[in-house]
Each structure stands twice: as C-alpha cells, then as structure tokens.
Design a protein around this motif. Structure first.
Motif, short mmCIF file in Angstrom:
data_model
loop_
_atom_site.label_atom_id
_atom_site.label_comp_id
_atom_site.label_asym_id
_atom_site.label_seq_id
_atom_site.Cartn_x
_atom_site.Cartn_y
_atom_site.Cartn_z
N GLN A 1 0.83 -1.20 0.00
CA GLN A 1 0.00 0.00 0.00
C GLN A 1 0.87 1.25 0.00
OE1 GLN A 1 -2.72 -0.21 3.28
NE2 GLN A 1 -3.68 -2.15 2.56
N LEU A 2 1.94 1.24 0.81
CA LEU A 2 2.84 2.41 0.85
C LEU A 2 3.50 2.60 -0.51
CD1 LEU A 2 4.21 4.64 2.46
CD2 LEU A 2 5.93 2.94 3.19
N HIS A 3 3.85 1.54 -1.17
CA HIS A 3 4.48 1.64 -2.48
C HIS A 3 3.51 2.27 -3.50
CE1 HIS A 3 7.07 0.69 -5.82
NE2 HIS A 3 6.04 0.05 -6.43
N ARG A 4 2.26 1.83 -3.44
CA ARG A 4 1.28 2.39 -4.39
C ARG A 4 1.03 3.87 -4.09
NH1 ARG A 4 -1.18 -2.74 -3.91
NH2 ARG A 4 -2.66 -1.98 -2.34
N LEU A 5 1.01 4.26 -2.80
CA LEU A 5 0.81 5.68 -2.46
C LEU A 5 1.93 6.54 -3.00
CD1 LEU A 5 -0.51 5.49 1.22
CD2 LEU A 5 -1.79 6.19 -0.82
#
Length: 771
Positions: free
Chosen positions: A728-732
């Motif tokens: 999720q952090l990577h996509r953000l």
C-alpha cells in the motif's frame, strides 16, 4: 297637488318631528296622529314655549274634538284666524283663519301667493259644495279680486269632514298655517313679508358663492349648492365648498342634508331624488326646511353674543368690586359698548331701510322679468299663428277669392301688425331697461327662457341702420333742395335769347344775370377754400380708408399664417420632444449583461435605432423649417412678439443653440457614437469572457475527473483491503509521483480561474457537473 304630493307630506312630517322629539315623542302618520289633538297641543307647546290648557285624556270622540278645539283656540289667540277649520267643521261656532290685517303686514298674503290660493282652493274641493266663498257673489274667477278688497285676506272653506276624522286636506292646511305663524312670520325685514325676508336672507348669505343665484324657493335650490352655501357661510369647517360641482346635484343635496342633520340638528325634511326629479318643487316644503337653517344659525349667533356679553359683564363686575379706584380706561371701554349698542340701533334702522330699497328694486326687476316673459310669450304665439297664414300662396282661382285675400292682407297691415310692432318695441325697451338696472345693482344679467331672447346684435344692427337712414334722409332733403334750385338754371344760362332783345331789354337781362352771378359773400374766398379742403380731405380719407383696409387684410393674413405655423410647430414639437427625452434616457441607461448573446441583442436594437435617425433628422429639419419660416416672416414684416408661440413653451430658434429641441437633438447625436463605443467595448469583453469560460471548462472537465479517480484510489488504499502495508505504501508513493507530474495542469487551471475571477464571471455553462 296638496293631497297627493308626498314631497309636502314628508316635509311637514319631518318638521313636526323636529319639534316633537324635544318632548321625547314623534309622529309617523300626519293624517292619523293629530286626530285626538294630544300631539297637536304638545307641538304647539314645544314651538311656542307656553303651556296650553290641560287636555282631555279620554278616548271618546268628544274628548278628541275638545282637544283639537283647544289647539285651534290657542292658534287663534296668536292673531291667526281659522275660517271653517274646526274640529267638526260645522258652520256654527266657526273658527276663522287669517294672519292679520294688511297694515300689520301679517296677512295670509305672506303665506300664500295668489296662485297658491287658487291651488289651495282647487285642492280642497271635493264637490261643488266643498268651497264656500267669501260672499254669495264670489266665485273662483273673482276670488283674487275679492281678496284685495277686504282688510283681511280670508279663504273660507266649508269642510263636511272633521279633523278628528283624519281629513288630510284640512290637517295639512292647519300645519302649514302653524309653520307660517311660528317659523316664518317672525322672519321679517322692515316692510317686507316673511317670505321675502327669508328670501333676502338667503340671497345675502349666498351672494359671494359661485353658481348660486337664489331667486325663489323652488328652482334655485334644486342643485343643492344654495343649501351648501348657507352652511359654509356660517360653518366653513363643515363643508369644502370649492370641491362641489353644479353638475352633481344629488351629491350636493346629500352632503347638505347629512351635514345639517349631523352637526346642526336639522332633520332631513326633503328627499334629494324627489327634489331633483320634480320639475318645479313645492316652495312651501323648501321654505319650511330653509326656515330651520335661519333659526339654527340666528339662534347660535345670538347665544354666542349673549354669552360674550355675560362673561364681559361678570368680569367687569368682579373688577369694580375688588378695586378701590378702578382704571378709567376699563370703565370707558365698557361704557363705549353701551354707546355702540344704542347707536347700533340707528345703524340697524338705516341698514333696514337700505334693505327695503334693495327689495323694492328686486321686486321691480322681477316685475319687468315677468312682463317680459308675458309679452314675449304672447308675441311668439301670435307669430306662430300668423306665419302659416302669411306663407300661404293658395287661392281658389277666382277674382273674388283673390280680392278677399288682398283685403285680409290690408286689414292685417292696418290693424293687426302695428300693435304687434309696438309690442315688440316695448319688449326690447323692457329688456334693455332690465339689463341696465341689473348691471347698475351688480346683479347677474337676466337670461330669458329659451326662444325668448332679444338678440343684442339685432338691436345694435337696427340702431345702426336707423342712424344711417336718418343721415340718408338728411342728405335726401338737402339734395332735393339743391336740385329744386338748379332746375332750369342750365337751360337759362345756355339760352341765346339776348340776341333778339333791344337795348333796354338787354340791360335788364344783364342786371338779372349779374344778380345771379353776384351771389357773393364778403368772405367767399375762405368759404370756397374751406369747401375745397373738405373735398380734398374727403378724397384723402377715401384713399386712406382703402389703404388701411388693405393693410389690415395683409396684417390679418400674415398673423394668421404665423399662427398656423405656431400651431403646426406645437403639434409636431411636443411628440418629437418626448421622443428626444426617451431617447436620451435610453442612450445613457446603464446596462448589465453576462453573455455574448445579451450584448449582441443590445447591439442589434441599437442598430435598429440608428436606422430610424434618418427619419428623426427629417422631422427635426421640418420642425426647424417651421421656425425658420416664422423668423423670416417676422423679420420681413417686423411683427412685434411674432416669435412667441402661444401654444407651447418649446423653442427651436436658429439663433441660439441652447433652445430645447436644438440642444436635445445635439445631445442625441453625440450620445449615439458614445453608445456605439460602449456596446463594442462590452462586446469585446463578453467575447473574452466566453473564451475564458471555454478554456476553464476544457481544463476543468479534464482535471476534475482525474482528481476524483485519484481520490478514489487513495481512499481504497487507505481502507487496506488489498495487499500488505508495504504494498500500500508503495502504491501511495506511485500516486504521489503521478500527482507531482500532473501539477502543471492544475496550475494552468488555477491561472485560468484567476482570470475568470478578475473578469467577474460567475456562471459557466460549459463546465460539467461532477456526480
């Protein structure tokens, strides 16, 4: 008719109730409510202020008769005789009706005119035995003559019915007698009768008022203005007389009657509709109602004077009692009141004598008016009968018939026409005399009834022709004398008879000729010179007359032309001036638009307006042409005041640019290009706004959905539904990089939005709404 006239019935009933209400009672039917005599006696007590004998309270017939007789006895005790107006109407013990002797000026002649006596006699006649004349030899034809002979003016009625039986004729006659005695007889002015005194009072009180001319008690009060004038004269706070109109008699009558009933305590005795619809209202009813006005105003004035005098006397009495040495100025002031009071009596007598003279003049004027009407009616009737006979051209085609018509015509010329010519001359003399008297006494001119007017133009034309006829007769007489003297003189002077004469005969002829030739005056030279001057002056006067007539005709033609031009200018300048005023307002009007379509609509309307300026300029030039023509005529003929237009205050003089039409037209011509520039500037502004709307919509429609998609994706990541936290952090971070990469688009949108706000654009139809 005295019996069937509801007008009189209503008035008498209201008058009786106006007094009976002071005793807390009234009547509903004048025919029935006086039959027992109780209310009749009460009425007499109220109006006289005296106490009558105690009435009989029984209900029997003889009780009613006794009460009525007591009332009649009281009336008789006040100097009024009642002839055959008794409770029972019998010949025995008759009571007599008369207002007194002529030398006391209280005769029935005050109450009834001769025509009224005839009406009263005919109205009370039920059969041939109902009226008993003054003597056996008196009939209805010589009743008036018999009345003038006796000391008392009596009308003797034999009434078989009784007042207690409700005889309406006798009851109304009795009420009218009571009204005359107790309401009208006291209104007296010197030697004038009560009726004339009341009429004079009305005339004096209403004299200053417009459209009010009180001449009698019937037609003069029909329009209601006389009643309103009487009220306004004494109580101007009750009626605004200036708002009244002669064309609204019903409104005037209702106003007067309502005000009199509400503020003056005078009941409505007359019905306005009946008063207007009756050709000639009964003067007895109007006299009764007007007498209430007289008593109301006179009584209020006397009470006011008495109260003031009482207050003054009381104050002075207190002052004298409490002051050791009163100020002589105060006492002198009070004593002077005594002087003026007693000297005022003499002034009042003088004033009364003047009023008497005025009334005599009025009576003489009325006599002349009546005589004029009588002579005019008689003459018109004779003309009406004679004209068809004079216009007839038919004969029986026989010599005897023609001779008979010729003899009738000669008889007409000798016997019938001369007295009618004299009658016409008398009619004209009476008319001129009457108009002169009215003019000298500051009274309105007399206007005869329709069809009976003597044309003043005809009279003046007749006098002019008579003067010319007189001059022509003088000239004819002198010409005849001159022609008689010159007859045969030319033949005698041209004769050659002297050639056949001897010496002595020739000398005789010579002396005769010298006598004819030497008709000389010692100052004949000056006489001949004066005669020549007169002839020359006559010739000059003739030439000057023709020249002046021509000059007057030319001046009239010029002034008429100027007047026509002024009138045409006024007719055309007024609407053109209104158009200029409206146009100027439209050209300077502030407009607010938000779209290109709106400003384009204003530009199209302005272009359409500009297309009409050509016609407007033609109209302006035409109006100025009228002014130019007037100025040319005035300058050419030196007409004083010719430039002033009596029909309008608008001007358009060519010598001044500050006139109404010229200045306004110049302002319109200047405002048109200014309006063009304003509209074009606004068009460019709206086109620029339209471009900004489209640019903003194009960017906004792209940026808006992108932002919504990014928000949805970030929201989904935040929910943590897919993958681990590291994922999720990577996509953000990837979304963050994408936002930074999309930032130039957002900045460009904000730049366009800033321009939209600076341009005050509040609506954009191109932007799509987000769901």
């Amino acid at each position: 008719n005295l019996l069937n006239n509801c007008f009189i019935f209503q008035t008498f009933t209201a008058w009786c109730n106006s007094h009976l209400r002071k005793a807390g009672t009234g009547i509903e039917n004048i025919e029935e409510d006086f039959r027992n005599g109780l209310k009749l006696m009460l009425l007499l007590e109220v109006i006289s202020g005296e106490t009558l004998p105690k009435p009989d309270r029984g209900k029997m017939r003889f009780h009613k008769i006794a009460n009525v007789n007591k009332a009649l006895d009281y009336i008789a005790s006040k100097g009024v005789k009642l002839v055959s107006i008794g409770a029972e109407g019998t010949d025995s013990g008759e009571k007599t009706c008369c207002a007194g002797k002529r030398n006391n000026r209280t005769s029935m002649e005050q109450s009834f005119s001769e025509s009224e006596l005839d009406d009263l006699q005919s109205n009370m006649k039920e059969d041939d035995d109902d009226v008993e004349n003054l003597d056996p030899n008196t009939n209805s034809e010589n009743l008036d003559e018999n009345l003038k002979v006796n000391d008392f003016v009596l009308v003797k009625f034999k009434c078989p019915k009784k007042i207690v039986d409700g005889n309406l004729k006798m009851t109304l006659g009795m009420i009218w007698t009571i009204i005359l005695r107790f309401a009208i007889q006291d209104i007296s002015v010197e030697e004038m009768t009560a009726k004339e005194g009341l009429l004079l009072w009305c005339q004096r009180k209403t004299a200053p008022y417009k459209n009010v001319n009180v001449q009698n008690f019937h037609l003069s009060f029909k329009d209601g203005l006389a009643f309103c004038a009487l009220i306004h004269r004494h109580r101007p706070d009750l009626i605004d007389y200036n708002k009244l109109s002669k064309d609204n008699p019903l409104e005037n009558l209702n106003t007067a009657f309502d005000v009199a009933e509400k503020y003056l305590d005078i009941p409505r005795m007359l019905d306005p509709d009946d008063l207007i619809n009756t050709p000639k209202p009964d003067e007895r009813a109007i006299m009764t109602y007007v007498s209430c006005y007289y008593h109301a105003f006179q009584g209020a004035q006397q009470v006011s004077i008495v109260r003031k005098c009482q207050k003054l006397t009381k104050n002075l009495n207190t002052y004298l009692q409490n002051t050791a040495m009163p100020d002589e100025r105060a006492v002198m002031t009070y004593v002077s009141s005594y002087y003026h009071r007693f000297s005022g009596a003499q002034k009042a007598e003088t004033a009364a004598n003047r009023i008497c003279k005025v009334l005599k003049v009025n009576q003489e004027n009325e006599r002349l008016m009546e005589e004029y009407e009588r002579l005019a009616s008689d003459l018109l009737e004779w003309i009406r009968r004679t004209m068809p006979w004079l216009g007839s051209r038919q004969t029986d085609n026989s010599l005897a018939g023609v001779q008979k018509k010729l003899e009738e015509y000669r008889t007409y010329r000798r016997k019938h026409k001369p007295p009618r010519v004299e009658q016409k001359a008398k009619l004209e003399t009476n008319f001129n005399t009457l108009q002169t008297k009215l003019r000298l006494s500051n009274r309105p001119a007399y206007m005869p009834t329709e069809g009976k007017m003597v044309s003043e133009w005809l009279l003046s034309e007749m006098m002019r022709l008579e003067r010319l006829e007189h001059l022509a007769q003088k000239f004819k007489h002198k010409a005849d004398a001159h022609e008689e003297w010159t007859r045969g003189k030319e033949e005698m002077l041209q004769s050659q008879d002297f050639r056949q004469c001897r010496l002595n005969e020739l000398k005789a002829l010579k002396k005769k000729h010298e006598a004819f030739d030497t008709l000389e005056y010692h100052d004949s030279v000056s006489v001949n010179a004066r005669c020549q001057r007169i002839c020359d002056q006559w010739d000059r006067l003739g030439a000057l007359t023709q020249r002046r007539r021509q000059a007057l005709d030319d001046a009239e033609r010029i002034l008429e032309k100027i007047d026509i031009l002024h009138l045409e200018f006024a007719k055309r300048a007024a609407p053109f001036n209104n158009w200029l005023d409206g146009t100027r307002e439209d050209l300077v009007d502030i407009f607010i638009v938000h779209t290109v379509e709106e400003i384009q609509g204003l530009i199209d309307a302005h272009q359409h307006f500009k297309a009409t300026l050509g016609e407007a300029d033609k109209e302006y030039q035409s109006i100025v042409g009228l002014v130019r023509e007037v100025e040319s005529i005035v300058k050419q003929h030196q007409v004083p005041g010719g430039l002033e237009n009596p029909y309008t205050t608008l001007t358009a003089h060519l010598s001044s640019q500050d006139t109404d039409l010229t200045r306004k037209w110049g302002e319109v011509r200047q405002l048109v290009p200014q309006r063009d520039a304003t509209l074009q500037a606004e068009l460019r502004k709206q086109q620029n706004n339209e471009m900004l709307r489209r640019q903003f919509a194009e960017k906004a429609n792209a940026v808006g959905p992108w932002i919504e998609r990014q928000l949805d994706a970030v929201t989904a990541i935040g929910m943590g539904l897919h993958g681990t936290l590291e994922d999720q952090l990577h996509r953000l971070k990837e979304y963050e990089q994408g936002v930074y990469a999309y930032k130039p688009h957002i900045e460009e949108l904000e730049k366009i939005h800033q321009a939209v706000q600076e341009s005050m654009i509040f609506e954009n139809r191109y932007v799509k709404k987000c769901d």
